[in-house]
Design a protein around this motif. Structure first.
Motif, short mmCIF file in Angstrom:
data_model
loop_
_atom_site.label_atom_id
_atom_site.label_comp_id
_atom_site.label_asym_id
_atom_site.label_seq_id
_atom_site.Cartn_x
_atom_site.Cartn_y
_atom_site.Cartn_z
N ARG A 248 22.66 -4.68 1.49
CA ARG A 248 21.92 -3.56 1.07
C ARG A 248 20.52 -4.31 0.45
N ILE A 249 19.52 -4.08 1.54
CA ILE A 249 18.16 -4.62 1.27
C ILE A 249 17.30 -4.36 0.31
N THR A 250 17.55 -3.14 -0.27
CA THR A 250 16.88 -2.80 -1.38
C THR A 250 17.13 -3.49 -2.84
N ARG A 251 18.26 -4.20 -2.71
CA ARG A 251 18.93 -4.93 -3.86
C ARG A 251 18.38 -6.19 -3.96
N SER A 252 17.64 -6.69 -2.86
CA SER A 252 16.91 -7.92 -2.89
C SER A 252 15.75 -8.16 -3.54
N ARG A 253 15.39 -8.92 -4.34
CA ARG A 253 13.98 -9.03 -5.00
C ARG A 253 13.15 -9.84 -4.00
N THR A 254 13.83 -10.64 -3.45
CA THR A 254 12.97 -11.49 -2.32
C THR A 254 12.28 -10.36 -1.20
N ALA A 255 13.32 -9.45 -0.76
CA ALA A 255 12.92 -8.48 0.30
C ALA A 255 11.77 -7.52 -0.56
N TRP A 256 11.83 -7.23 -1.96
CA TRP A 256 10.77 -6.31 -2.40
C TRP A 256 9.43 -7.20 -2.61
N ALA A 257 9.53 -8.46 -2.70
CA ALA A 257 8.38 -9.27 -3.16
C ALA A 257 7.80 -9.42 -1.66
N LEU A 258 8.47 -9.49 -0.65
CA LEU A 258 7.93 -9.94 0.75
C LEU A 258 7.21 -8.33 1.10
N ALA A 259 7.90 -7.21 0.79
CA ALA A 259 7.45 -6.03 1.23
C ALA A 259 5.98 -5.75 0.61
N VAL A 260 6.19 -5.88 -0.85
CA VAL A 260 4.85 -5.88 -1.43
C VAL A 260 3.64 -6.93 -1.01
N PHE A 261 3.93 -8.08 -0.66
CA PHE A 261 2.90 -9.09 -0.18
C PHE A 261 2.50 -8.56 0.97
N PHE A 262 3.47 -7.95 1.94
CA PHE A 262 3.19 -7.64 3.32
C PHE A 262 2.04 -6.36 3.20
N GLY A 263 2.54 -5.52 2.17
CA GLY A 263 1.47 -4.27 2.05
C GLY A 263 0.19 -4.52 1.51
N LEU A 264 0.10 -5.77 0.73
CA LEU A 264 -1.31 -5.91 0.07
C LEU A 264 -1.93 -6.69 1.08
N GLN A 265 -1.28 -7.45 1.78
CA GLN A 265 -2.19 -8.32 2.78
C GLN A 265 -2.65 -7.38 3.87
N ALA A 266 -1.94 -6.15 3.93
CA ALA A 266 -2.36 -5.34 5.36
C ALA A 266 -3.20 -4.48 4.81
N SER A 390 0.08 0.02 1.84
CA SER A 390 -1.18 -0.20 2.51
C SER A 390 -1.96 1.03 2.73
N ILE A 391 -1.42 2.31 2.61
CA ILE A 391 -2.11 3.52 3.10
C ILE A 391 -3.30 3.88 2.32
N PRO A 392 -3.13 4.08 1.05
CA PRO A 392 -4.16 4.29 0.13
C PRO A 392 -5.56 3.54 0.10
N GLY A 393 -5.24 2.27 0.35
CA GLY A 393 -6.39 1.55 0.30
C GLY A 393 -7.63 1.66 1.19
N PRO A 394 -7.55 1.69 2.33
CA PRO A 394 -8.79 2.01 3.33
C PRO A 394 -9.34 3.39 2.82
N LEU A 395 -8.43 4.40 2.95
CA LEU A 395 -8.99 5.62 2.47
C LEU A 395 -9.66 5.83 0.94
N LEU A 396 -9.05 5.04 0.07
CA LEU A 396 -9.95 4.81 -1.27
C LEU A 396 -11.46 4.12 -1.19
N VAL A 397 -11.23 3.01 -0.58
CA VAL A 397 -12.50 2.54 -0.08
C VAL A 397 -13.63 3.39 0.32
N GLY A 398 -13.11 4.25 1.36
CA GLY A 398 -13.88 5.33 2.05
C GLY A 398 -14.62 6.26 0.96
N VAL A 399 -13.55 6.72 0.02
CA VAL A 399 -14.05 7.74 -1.18
C VAL A 399 -14.87 7.24 -2.10
N LEU A 400 -14.76 5.71 -2.34
CA LEU A 400 -15.57 5.16 -3.43
C LEU A 400 -16.75 4.75 -2.76
#
Length: 440
Positions: A248-266, A390-400
């Motif tokens: 159950r991958i969603t129970r892993s705190r490491t998986a979530w940390a890696l997913a958020v890290f992946f999202g922010l670097q993306a 990561s989806i909102p980031g580039p869009l938000l930059v364009g709006v700003l």
């Protein structure tokens, strides 16, 4: 008479014994020859996989960075506003999130090689037709086709590396990441000169990258029948004793940390690829030089993408690498805010170092799971969830940018997102596996 019969029987037994010995010798020779033939087949297949990995990695970013170099021309040609252009730069992570989650299911049904082969074909088709379909909607649809191919290949590359080269995850991830960075920087650097050489129209400047994707189809064709059941050329992956337990991958705190890290670097990467040339152009840098600056940022990943995974696999904790990369990113954003044109080369170099969080994240995907199935689940979860983030980031930059008329607020947003990226990356770098946390 009895003696004659006994003699005949003895000769018959001896003949059968001799025949049996000959058959056993022949069978034994065949068994001895088979491993050699199998070894040669595996070695040939391994070399083909390496070629396929390199060519595929070269094609995972030109669809994006070639567009970044010509974004102003595409906006003018299609009549896009800044907000719509921001949406365009958000399409890559959206497609990666939506289509990337399907990669494990497709790989189980058709095999990883077949899915990557189809992905390269989709990239070639999308890049070839998108400049000529006419209108923003058609351009977005063709871009989505190419990005769909990139998405499934993104997810399956760590899986293929883990399966075929389980004892060389760091070096093979480095080779893959280095080729990815090379393709990224190449597209950023030569798209504008190629466009000028072909008459100045942005359409052929974008379409030319379809040829590279078509070449990447070829190495995978002999491997499309591989469903993942063939013996691994570099030795078996050692599966954990609890490999049959549900993960159950969603129970892993490491998986979530890696997913958020992946999202922010993306987020940082796609803002950089989509908007950095425009930042420099608005500061007075010529278009060709702005493209070269983006290429400098991307080309930093060529040597570092090979070095960082090798160093990461030798460390029990990858957090310190995350902090160093994040500090370079903060320094680069500060430079873009204070003197975008005056120190442009330095800022491009610093942001290039910071963007090497991507090969580090891929390496941690292979390190944070013990088994092949675990890597498949973690790769799909981390990348799909990360790209959604990561989806909102580039869009938000364009709006700003559209609303404020300058780059102060967008750059402040980029720098602000770097701080949580450093925090979750440090947590994802701890020496533990998702099986320890997510197996029931």
């Amino acid at each position: 008479m009895m003696g004659l019969m006994a003699s005949e029987e003895t000769r018959t037994v001896e003949t059968r014994t001799a025949m049996s010995s000959t058959e056993r010798g022949t069978a034994g020779a065949a068994r001895e020859a088979a491993p050699g033939a199998t070894h040669r087949t595996r070695a040939w297949a391994a070399r083909l996989v390496v070629l396929g990995i390199v060519l595929s990695a070269l094609n995972l970013r030109p669809a994006i960075t070639s567009l970044g170099a010509l974004l102003e021309e595409v906006r003018d040609g299609l009549g896009m506003s800044g907000s719509v252009a921001g949406l365009l730069t958000s399409v890559p992570p959206l497609c990666f999130a939506v289509f990337g989650v399907t990669a494990p299911r497709l790989a189980r049904r058709f095999g990883p090689a077949a899915v990557v082969c189809a992905g390269m074909a989709a990239i070639a088709t999308g890049l070839l037709v998108r400049p000529y379909v006419g209108g923003t909607a058609g351009f977005l649809a063709a871009s989505a086709l190419a990005l769909m191919g990139i998405a499934v290949s993104n997810v399956l590359m760590p899986v293929i590396v883990k399966r075929w080269f389980p004892d060389r995850v760091g070096s093979m991830t480095g080779l893959y990441s280095m080729a990815l960075a090379l393709g990224t920087s190449l597209a950023a650097a030569v798209t504008v000169p190629l466009t000028d050489a072909m008459g100045g129209g942005w359409q052929p400047g974008l379409a030319v990258w379809a040829a590279l994707a078509a070449a990447a189809v070829l190495p995978w064709l002999p491997l499309v029948r591989d469903r993942g059941t063939a013996a691994r050329p570099e030795g078996p992956v050692r599966e954990p004793a609890d490999r049959h337990a549900p993960l159950r991958i969603t129970r892993s705190r490491t998986a979530w940390a890696l997913a958020v890290f992946f999202g922010l670097q993306a987020t940082a990467a796609y803002i950089t690829m989509g908007w950095m040339p425009q930042i420099f152009r608005d500061a007075g840098v010529p278009a060709g030089t702005a493209g070269v600056l983006l290429a400098v940022t991307m080309v930093m990943g060529v040597p570092l993408a090979f070095v960082i995974p090798r160093v990461a696999t030798r460390l029990p904790h990858q957090g310190p690498i995350v902090l160093v990369l994040g500090a370079c990113g903060l320094a680069g954003y500060a430079g873009l805010y204070l003197a975008p044109a005056g120190g442009s080369w330095a800022w491009a170099l610093l942001l290039g170092v910071s963007n090497c969080a991507f090969p580090l994240a891929l390496t941690m995907v292979g390190m944070r799971a013990r088994s092949g199935p675990g890597v498949v689940q973690l790769s799909a979860f981390a990348q799909s969830t990360g790209y959604l983030i990561s989806i909102p980031g580039p869009l938000l930059v364009g709006v700003l940018y559209q609303q404020s008329g300058g780059w102060g607020l967008p750059i402040a947003l980029m720098a602000g997102l770097m701080v949580p990226q450093m925090v979750v990356g440090f947590l994802a770098g701890r020496d533990r596996t998702v099986e320890e946390e997510a197996t029931r």
